[in-house]
Design a protein around this motif. Structure first.
Motif, PDB file in Angstrom:
ATOM      1  N   TYR A  41       0.847  -1.193   0.000  1.00 49.36           N
ATOM      2  CA  TYR A  41       0.000   0.000   0.000  1.00 49.36           C
ATOM      3  C   TYR A  41       0.879   1.238   0.000  1.00 49.36           C
ATOM      4  O   TYR A  41       1.919   1.277   0.656  1.00 49.36           O
ATOM      5  CB  TYR A  41      -0.928   0.014   1.220  1.00 49.36           C
ATOM      6  CG  TYR A  41      -2.130  -0.880   1.031  1.00 49.36           C
ATOM      7  CD1 TYR A  41      -3.277  -0.405   0.405  1.00 49.36           C
ATOM      8  CD2 TYR A  41      -2.104  -2.204   1.447  1.00 49.36           C
ATOM      9  CE1 TYR A  41      -4.372  -1.225   0.209  1.00 49.36           C
ATOM     10  CE2 TYR A  41      -3.196  -3.035   1.262  1.00 49.36           C
ATOM     11  CZ  TYR A  41      -4.328  -2.541   0.642  1.00 49.36           C
ATOM     12  OH  TYR A  41      -5.419  -3.345   0.449  1.00 49.36           O
ATOM     13  N   GLU A  42       0.459   2.224  -0.763  1.00 54.82           N
ATOM     14  CA  GLU A  42       1.203   3.472  -0.848  1.00 54.82           C
ATOM     15  C   GLU A  42       0.256   4.605  -1.221  1.00 54.82           C
ATOM     16  O   GLU A  42      -0.862   4.374  -1.675  1.00 54.82           O
ATOM     17  CB  GLU A  42       2.322   3.356  -1.878  1.00 54.82           C
ATOM     18  CG  GLU A  42       1.830   2.981  -3.262  1.00 54.82           C
ATOM     19  CD  GLU A  42       2.955   2.640  -4.225  1.00 54.82           C
ATOM     20  OE1 GLU A  42       2.836   3.027  -5.400  1.00 54.82           O
ATOM     21  OE2 GLU A  42       3.948   2.011  -3.819  1.00 54.82           O
ATOM     22  N   TYR A  43       0.713   5.830  -0.998  1.00 52.65           N
ATOM     23  CA  TYR A  43      -0.067   6.992  -1.377  1.00 52.65           C
ATOM     24  C   TYR A  43       0.189   7.328  -2.835  1.00 52.65           C
ATOM     25  O   TYR A  43       1.328   7.311  -3.295  1.00 52.65           O
ATOM     26  CB  TYR A  43       0.287   8.202  -0.507  1.00 52.65           C
ATOM     27  CG  TYR A  43      -0.265   8.098   0.885  1.00 52.65           C
ATOM     28  CD1 TYR A  43      -1.591   8.408   1.137  1.00 52.65           C
ATOM     29  CD2 TYR A  43       0.527   7.680   1.938  1.00 52.65           C
ATOM     30  CE1 TYR A  43      -2.119   8.309   2.417  1.00 52.65           C
ATOM     31  CE2 TYR A  43       0.010   7.579   3.216  1.00 52.65           C
ATOM     32  CZ  TYR A  43      -1.303   7.893   3.443  1.00 52.65           C
ATOM     33  OH  TYR A  43      -1.817   7.785   4.710  1.00 52.65           O
ATOM     34  N   LYS A  44      -0.882   7.619  -3.556  1.00 53.00           N
ATOM     35  CA  LYS A  44      -0.781   8.027  -4.954  1.00 53.00           C
ATOM     36  C   LYS A  44      -1.447   9.391  -5.091  1.00 53.00           C
ATOM     37  O   LYS A  44      -2.553   9.606  -4.587  1.00 53.00           O
ATOM     38  CB  LYS A  44      -1.484   7.011  -5.855  1.00 53.00           C
ATOM     39  CG  LYS A  44      -1.428   7.390  -7.314  1.00 53.00           C
ATOM     40  CD  LYS A  44      -2.134   6.369  -8.186  1.00 53.00           C
ATOM     41  CE  LYS A  44      -2.140   6.842  -9.626  1.00 53.00           C
ATOM     42  NZ  LYS A  44      -2.969   5.998 -10.470  1.00 53.00           N
ATOM     43  N   LYS A  45      -0.787  10.303  -5.779  1.00 58.07           N
ATOM     44  CA  LYS A  45      -1.362  11.627  -5.998  1.00 58.07           C
ATOM     45  C   LYS A  45      -2.498  11.513  -7.010  1.00 58.07           C
ATOM     46  O   LYS A  45      -2.313  10.998  -8.112  1.00 58.07           O
ATOM     47  CB  LYS A  45      -0.300  12.598  -6.505  1.00 58.07           C
ATOM     48  CG  LYS A  45      -0.832  14.007  -6.672  1.00 58.07           C
ATOM     49  CD  LYS A  45       0.271  14.963  -7.073  1.00 58.07           C
ATOM     50  CE  LYS A  45      -0.308  16.350  -7.290  1.00 58.07           C
ATOM     51  NZ  LYS A  45       0.720  17.303  -7.701  1.00 58.07           N
ATOM     52  N   VAL A  46      -3.703  11.967  -6.618  1.00 62.39           N
ATOM     53  CA  VAL A  46      -4.864  11.908  -7.498  1.00 62.39           C
ATOM     54  C   VAL A  46      -5.401  13.294  -7.840  1.00 62.39           C
ATOM     55  O   VAL A  46      -6.360  13.416  -8.583  1.00 62.39           O
ATOM     56  CB  VAL A  46      -5.985  11.040  -6.886  1.00 62.39           C
ATOM     57  CG1 VAL A  46      -5.546   9.590  -6.771  1.00 62.39           C
ATOM     58  CG2 VAL A  46      -6.442  11.578  -5.543  1.00 62.39           C
ATOM     59  N   GLY A  47      -4.764  14.316  -7.287  1.00 60.65           N
ATOM     60  CA  GLY A  47      -5.220  15.658  -7.589  1.00 60.65           C
ATOM     61  C   GLY A  47      -4.414  16.693  -6.839  1.00 60.65           C
ATOM     62  O   GLY A  47      -3.468  16.387  -6.118  1.00 60.65           O
ATOM     63  N   SER A  48      -4.823  17.944  -7.026  1.00 57.64           N
ATOM     64  CA  SER A  48      -4.153  19.052  -6.351  1.00 57.64           C
ATOM     65  C   SER A  48      -5.112  20.228  -6.222  1.00 57.64           C
ATOM     66  O   SER A  48      -6.158  20.293  -6.873  1.00 57.64           O
ATOM     67  CB  SER A  48      -2.909  19.478  -7.131  1.00 57.64           C
ATOM     68  OG  SER A  48      -3.283  19.954  -8.414  1.00 57.64           O
ATOM     69  N   TRP A  49      -4.742  21.120  -5.339  1.00 59.76           N
ATOM     70  CA  TRP A  49      -5.434  22.399  -5.184  1.00 59.76           C
ATOM     71  C   TRP A  49      -4.360  23.466  -5.189  1.00 59.76           C
ATOM     72  O   TRP A  49      -3.482  23.477  -4.345  1.00 59.76           O
ATOM     73  CB  TRP A  49      -6.221  22.455  -3.877  1.00 59.76           C
ATOM     74  CG  TRP A  49      -6.834  23.802  -3.662  1.00 59.76           C
ATOM     75  CD1 TRP A  49      -6.238  24.897  -3.097  1.00 59.76           C
ATOM     76  CD2 TRP A  49      -8.144  24.229  -4.036  1.00 59.76           C
ATOM     77  NE1 TRP A  49      -7.087  25.968  -3.099  1.00 59.76           N
ATOM     78  CE2 TRP A  49      -8.272  25.573  -3.669  1.00 59.76           C
ATOM     79  CE3 TRP A  49      -9.211  23.579  -4.642  1.00 59.76           C
ATOM     80  CZ2 TRP A  49      -9.428  26.295  -3.889  1.00 59.76           C
ATOM     81  CZ3 TRP A  49     -10.361  24.315  -4.855  1.00 59.76           C
ATOM     82  CH2 TRP A  49     -10.473  25.644  -4.488  1.00 59.76           C
ATOM     83  N   VAL A  50      -4.388  24.328  -6.192  1.00 59.30           N
ATOM     84  CA  VAL A  50      -3.479  25.471  -6.228  1.00 59.30           C
ATOM     85  C   VAL A  50      -4.342  26.720  -6.129  1.00 59.30           C
ATOM     86  O   VAL A  50      -4.375  27.368  -5.100  1.00 59.30           O
ATOM     87  CB  VAL A  50      -2.580  25.467  -7.476  1.00 59.30           C
ATOM     88  CG1 VAL A  50      -1.715  26.704  -7.514  1.00 59.30           C
ATOM     89  CG2 VAL A  50      -1.716  24.214  -7.508  1.00 59.30           C
ATOM     90  N   SER A  51      -5.081  27.013  -7.161  1.00 62.24           N
ATOM     91  CA  SER A  51      -6.067  28.095  -7.072  1.00 62.24           C
ATOM     92  C   SER A  51      -7.468  27.551  -7.338  1.00 62.24           C
ATOM     93  O   SER A  51      -8.450  28.247  -7.173  1.00 62.24           O
ATOM     94  CB  SER A  51      -5.732  29.215  -8.052  1.00 62.24           C
ATOM     95  OG  SER A  51      -5.668  28.717  -9.366  1.00 62.24           O
ATOM     96  N   SER A  52      -7.513  26.284  -7.756  1.00 59.18           N
ATOM     97  CA  SER A  52      -8.789  25.595  -7.957  1.00 59.18           C
ATOM     98  C   SER A  52      -8.523  24.089  -7.841  1.00 59.18           C
ATOM     99  O   SER A  52      -7.377  23.654  -7.801  1.00 59.18           O
ATOM    100  CB  SER A  52      -9.396  25.933  -9.321  1.00 59.18           C
ATOM    101  OG  SER A  52      -8.551  25.476 -10.356  1.00 59.18           O
ATOM    102  N   LEU A  53      -9.598  23.325  -7.789  1.00 58.46           N
ATOM    103  CA  LEU A  53      -9.490  21.876  -7.642  1.00 58.46           C
ATOM    104  C   LEU A  53      -9.184  21.219  -8.979  1.00 58.46           C
ATOM    105  O   LEU A  53      -9.847  21.470  -9.972  1.00 58.46           O
ATOM    106  CB  LEU A  53     -10.796  21.310  -7.071  1.00 58.46           C
ATOM    107  CG  LEU A  53     -10.863  19.801  -6.896  1.00 58.46           C
ATOM    108  CD1 LEU A  53      -9.825  19.328  -5.881  1.00 58.46           C
ATOM    109  CD2 LEU A  53     -12.262  19.377  -6.474  1.00 58.46           C
ATOM    110  N   ASP A  54      -8.165  20.365  -8.985  1.00 62.59           N
ATOM    111  CA  ASP A  54      -7.824  19.544 -10.140  1.00 62.59           C
ATOM    112  C   ASP A  54      -7.785  18.107  -9.624  1.00 62.59           C
ATOM    113  O   ASP A  54      -6.861  17.731  -8.910  1.00 62.59           O
ATOM    114  CB  ASP A  54      -6.469  19.953 -10.708  1.00 62.59           C
ATOM    115  CG  ASP A  54      -6.055  19.106 -11.893  1.00 62.59           C
ATOM    116  OD1 ASP A  54      -6.940  18.521 -12.562  1.00 62.59           O
ATOM    117  OD2 ASP A  54      -4.847  19.012 -12.161  1.00 62.59           O
ATOM    118  N   LEU A  55      -8.815  17.311  -9.950  1.00 59.20           N
ATOM    119  CA  LEU A  55      -8.964  15.982  -9.386  1.00 59.20           C
ATOM    120  C   LEU A  55      -9.177  14.963 -10.496  1.00 59.20           C
ATOM    121  O   LEU A  55     -10.048  15.134 -11.345  1.00 59.20           O
ATOM    122  CB  LEU A  55     -10.150  15.959  -8.423  1.00 59.20           C
ATOM    123  CG  LEU A  55     -10.391  14.698  -7.623  1.00 59.20           C
ATOM    124  CD1 LEU A  55      -9.210  14.406  -6.702  1.00 59.20           C
ATOM    125  CD2 LEU A  55     -11.662  14.841  -6.793  1.00 59.20           C
TER     126      LEU A  55
END
Length: 94
Positions: A41-55
């Protein structure tokens, strides 16, 4: 002292400030999931928030290893003759 609206950090990324001098948040959205190759099991990046949601919803793995979005029984409307109840942990359920 005069505040600049934007600066560039040491990594070349722009940091923006609001009228109060607070920096906007930057977040990585991580999903804890099984790596099928290593079986770990590991963490995977599925999105980000900089100035808006990117998922990337398609890359999220939900409980039980499914790609189907789970539905919380506490967030759906109550049926006839039921009422919402606030539990000790703050959950609101029918």
């Amino acid at each position: 002292m005069r505040w600049e609206n934007n600066i560039t950090n040491g990594y070349g990324a722009q940091v923006k400030f609001d009228k109060s001098g607070d920096a906007s948040g930057r977040y990585s959205i991580m999903n804890y999931q099984l790596n099928r190759e290593t079986r770990q099991y590991e963490y995977k990046k599925v999105g980000s928030w900089v100035s808006s949601l990117d998922l990337d919803i398609e890359s999220i793995v939900w409980t039980g290893g499914t790609k189907d979005i789970t539905i919380s029984r506490c967030s759906t409307p109550c049926n006839l003759n039921e009422m919402k109840h606030v539990g000790e942990d703050g959950d609101i359920c029918c």
